[in-house]
Write a protein that holds these residues in place. Structure first.
Motif, mmCIF file in Angstrom:
data_model
loop_
_atom_site.group_PDB
_atom_site.id
_atom_site.type_symbol
_atom_site.label_atom_id
_atom_site.label_comp_id
_atom_site.label_asym_id
_atom_site.label_seq_id
_atom_site.Cartn_x
_atom_site.Cartn_y
_atom_site.Cartn_z
ATOM 1 N N GLY A 52 -40.720 11.867 6.343
ATOM 2 C CA GLY A 52 -39.394 11.595 6.894
ATOM 3 C C GLY A 52 -38.594 12.865 7.110
ATOM 4 N N ILE A 53 -38.675 13.795 6.174
ATOM 5 C CA ILE A 53 -37.942 15.060 6.304
ATOM 6 C C ILE A 53 -38.479 15.851 7.498
ATOM 7 N N ILE A 54 -39.802 15.888 7.651
ATOM 8 C CA ILE A 54 -40.391 16.596 8.793
ATOM 9 C C ILE A 54 -39.933 15.961 10.105
ATOM 10 N N TYR A 55 -39.913 14.632 10.163
ATOM 11 C CA TYR A 55 -39.465 13.934 11.371
ATOM 12 C C TYR A 55 -38.025 14.318 11.704
ATOM 13 N N ILE A 56 -37.153 14.346 10.709
ATOM 14 C CA ILE A 56 -35.754 14.702 10.941
ATOM 15 C C ILE A 56 -35.642 16.127 11.468
ATOM 16 N N LEU A 57 -36.377 17.061 10.863
ATOM 17 C CA LEU A 57 -36.320 18.460 11.287
ATOM 18 C C LEU A 57 -36.844 18.627 12.711
ATOM 19 N N VAL A 58 -37.914 17.902 13.060
ATOM 20 C CA VAL A 58 -38.449 17.972 14.424
ATOM 21 C C VAL A 58 -37.440 17.434 15.418
ATOM 22 N N PHE A 59 -36.807 16.306 15.082
ATOM 23 C CA PHE A 59 -35.801 15.729 15.971
ATOM 24 C C PHE A 59 -34.643 16.708 16.192
ATOM 25 N N VAL A 60 -34.140 17.296 15.132
ATOM 26 C CA VAL A 60 -33.016 18.236 15.247
ATOM 27 C C VAL A 60 -33.425 19.451 16.072
ATOM 28 N N ALA A 61 -34.628 19.973 15.835
ATOM 29 C CA ALA A 61 -35.089 21.155 16.574
ATOM 30 C C ALA A 61 -35.188 20.863 18.066
ATOM 31 N N PHE A 62 -35.753 19.717 18.440
ATOM 32 C CA PHE A 62 -35.861 19.362 19.854
ATOM 33 C C PHE A 62 -34.489 19.127 20.474
ATOM 34 N N GLU A 63 -33.586 18.520 19.715
ATOM 35 C CA GLU A 63 -32.252 18.260 20.236
ATOM 36 C C GLU A 63 -31.504 19.564 20.503
ATOM 37 N N LEU A 64 -31.648 20.507 19.606
ATOM 38 C CA LEU A 64 -30.985 21.799 19.810
ATOM 39 C C LEU A 64 -31.626 22.577 20.958
ATOM 40 N N ARG A 65 -32.931 22.370 21.152
ATOM 41 C CA ARG A 65 -33.632 23.091 22.218
ATOM 42 C C ARG A 65 -33.404 22.436 23.573
ATOM 43 N N PHE A 66 -33.460 21.109 23.645
ATOM 44 C CA PHE A 66 -33.316 20.388 24.911
ATOM 45 C C PHE A 66 -32.115 19.438 24.847
ATOM 46 N N GLY A 67 -31.021 19.886 24.290
ATOM 47 C CA GLY A 67 -29.887 19.010 24.052
ATOM 48 C C GLY A 67 -29.236 18.434 25.285
ATOM 49 N N GLY A 68 -29.384 19.077 26.412
ATOM 50 C CA GLY A 68 -28.682 18.611 27.599
ATOM 51 C C GLY A 68 -29.411 17.581 28.408
ATOM 52 N N SER A 69 -30.565 17.123 27.949
ATOM 53 C CA SER A 69 -31.365 16.195 28.746
ATOM 54 C C SER A 69 -31.589 14.911 27.966
ATOM 55 N N GLY A 70 -31.972 13.881 28.704
ATOM 56 C CA GLY A 70 -32.239 12.598 28.066
ATOM 57 C C GLY A 70 -31.024 11.692 28.117
ATOM 58 N N PRO A 71 -31.215 10.392 27.889
ATOM 59 C CA PRO A 71 -30.100 9.442 27.924
ATOM 60 C C PRO A 71 -29.076 9.754 26.834
ATOM 61 N N ILE A 72 -27.839 9.954 27.242
ATOM 62 C CA ILE A 72 -26.803 10.363 26.308
ATOM 63 C C ILE A 72 -26.529 9.291 25.261
ATOM 64 N N GLU A 73 -26.675 8.002 25.651
ATOM 65 C CA GLU A 73 -26.379 6.922 24.706
ATOM 66 C C GLU A 73 -27.347 6.958 23.523
ATOM 67 N N ALA A 74 -28.651 7.098 23.810
ATOM 68 C CA ALA A 74 -29.649 7.107 22.741
ATOM 69 C C ALA A 74 -29.482 8.325 21.845
ATOM 70 N N ARG A 75 -29.135 9.458 22.456
ATOM 71 C CA ARG A 75 -28.974 10.676 21.662
ATOM 72 C C ARG A 75 -27.749 10.591 20.766
ATOM 73 N N LEU A 76 -26.645 10.082 21.295
ATOM 74 C CA LEU A 76 -25.419 9.974 20.494
ATOM 75 C C LEU A 76 -25.598 9.027 19.314
ATOM 76 N N ILE A 77 -26.218 7.878 19.577
ATOM 77 C CA ILE A 77 -26.382 6.910 18.498
ATOM 78 C C ILE A 77 -27.385 7.411 17.456
ATOM 79 N N SER A 78 -28.360 8.217 17.903
ATOM 80 C CA SER A 78 -29.311 8.810 16.956
ATOM 81 C C SER A 78 -28.608 9.787 16.027
ATOM 82 N N TRP A 79 -27.770 10.658 16.615
ATOM 83 C CA TRP A 79 -27.031 11.612 15.799
ATOM 84 C C TRP A 79 -26.040 10.902 14.873
#
Length: 266
Positions: A52-79
Motif C-alpha cells: 500500500g505504501i509503494i502504491y501511494i508513493l507511485v501515485f504521488v510521483a506520477f501525479e507530480l510528474r504528469f499533474g496537468g493531464s488526465g480527468p481532473i475530477e478523478a485526480r481531485l477526488i483521489s487526492w
C-alpha cells in the motif's frame, strides 16, 4: 449528481438516522479507541503495509510528474481521499479505488507503445481466460480466511451460550458484535463496536479504563462491582487479567478456547 449521491446514502435500513449516528460519533472521546478513526501511520504494519505504501508513493510521483493531464475530477477526488486517509485510516480504501483511473492513465503514458501484434494479443486473451477460470479455485482456497477476524470462534460463542446464557457478562470490545451475530441477541453484551451510538458515556469511560496499556486492578474491581459482573469473556492471551482474576480474586477460568477465555466468579 451530488444530489443523487446524497439520496443514495439514505437507502439503508436506518434511513436518515445514519447521519444522526455519525453526528454522535464525530468528536466523541470513543474515537480515540477505534482503529478506523486513527491516522494512517498508526495502522501501518510491516510487512503487510508495504504494498500500500509503494502504491501511494507511485501515485504521488506520477501525479507530480504528469499533474496537468488526465480527468481532473478523478485526480481531485483521489487526492482528497488520500489526505483524508492519512488523517483517518477509514478513508484510505476510497483512495485506492478512485486513484486507479488516473494511475492507469499515467502508466499508459509511461509504458512504451507496442505495434499491433496478433500473436501477443491472442496470448494475452488466453492468459485472461485462464485467470478468469482460476478465480473460483482461488476463492475456494481463501474462503476459510474470509468472514469475521479470528479473535473469537463459533465454538467459544456456543460454549458461552450453553453454560452461561444468563450471566452478567463483561466482554471484550471486539467480541460484542460477533456475539450479537451468532446468538441473535440472546446473550446481552456489555460492549460492542457501536460505541457511543448504543452505549452511554459513563459506561464507555468505565470500559476504556480496562483496556489501558497499564493493567489497572482498581479499575477492574470497580467495574466488576459496579455492574455486578459474574462472567468475563476476554482475550485468552491477556495473562495479566488471568493472574488478577484467578490468582488474586479466586475466579475460575471455566473455559479456554483458541482465542478467548471465560472467567467465572465463585
Amino acid at each position: 449528481m451530488g444530489i443523487g449521491c446524497f439520496i443514495a446514502t439514505l437507502i439503508n435500513p436506518l434511513g436518515w438516522h445514519i447521519y444522526q449516528g455519525l453526528a454522535t460519533v464525530l468528536g466523541h472521546f470513543s474515537q480515540a479507541y477505534i482503529t478506523e478513526w486513527w491516522p494512517y501511520y498508526r495502522n501501518v504494519a510491516i510487512p503487510g503495509s508495504i504494498p500500500g505504501i509503494i502504491y501511494i508513493l507511485v501515485f504521488v510521483a506520477f501525479e507530480l510528474r504528469f499533474g496537468g493531464s488526465g480527468p481532473i475530477e478523478a485526480r481531485l477526488i483521489s487526492w482528497l481521499f488520500l489526505f483524508l486517509g492519512l488523517y483517518q485510516f477509514r478513508y484510505m480504501s476510497f483512495f485506492f479505488m478512485f486513484s486507479t483511473i488516473p494511475l492507469a492513465l499515467h502508466l499508459d503514458r509511461v509504458l512504451p507503445k507496442q505495434p499491433s501484434n496478433l500473436k501477443i494479443e491472442r496470448s494475452l486473451l488466453a492468459a485472461g481466460i485462464i485467470a478468469a477460470c482460476a478465480l473460483p479455485l482461488v476463492y475456494m482456497r481463501i474462503d476459510p480466511g474470509l468472514g469475521f477476524p479470528q479473535n473469537i470462534s463459533e465454538q467459544d460463542v456456543r460454549y458461552l451460550q450453553t453454560h452461561f446464557s444468563h450471566a452478567r457478562l463483561l466482554n471484550h470490545w471486539n467480541y460484542g458484535g460477533v456475539l450479537i451475530f451468532h446468538t441473535r441477541g440472546a446473550i446481552p453484551v456489555f460492549m460492542d463496536g457501536r460505541a457511543s451510538t448504543a452505549y452511554p458515556d459513563a459506561l464507555l469511560r468505565d470500559y476504556f479504563k480496562l483496556v489501558q496499556p497499564e493493567f489497572d486492578e482498581t479499575a477492574w474491581d470497580k467495574v466488576l462491582e459496579k455492574y455486578q459482573i459474574d462472567t468475563v469473556l476476554w482475550v485468552k492471551a491477556h495473562d495479566e487479567l488471568r493472574r488478577f482474576l484467578v490468582g488474586k480474586r479466586c475466579w475460575k477460568e471455566a473455559y479456554a478456547g483458541s482465542y478467548a477465555s471465560i472467567y467465572v466468579k465463585p
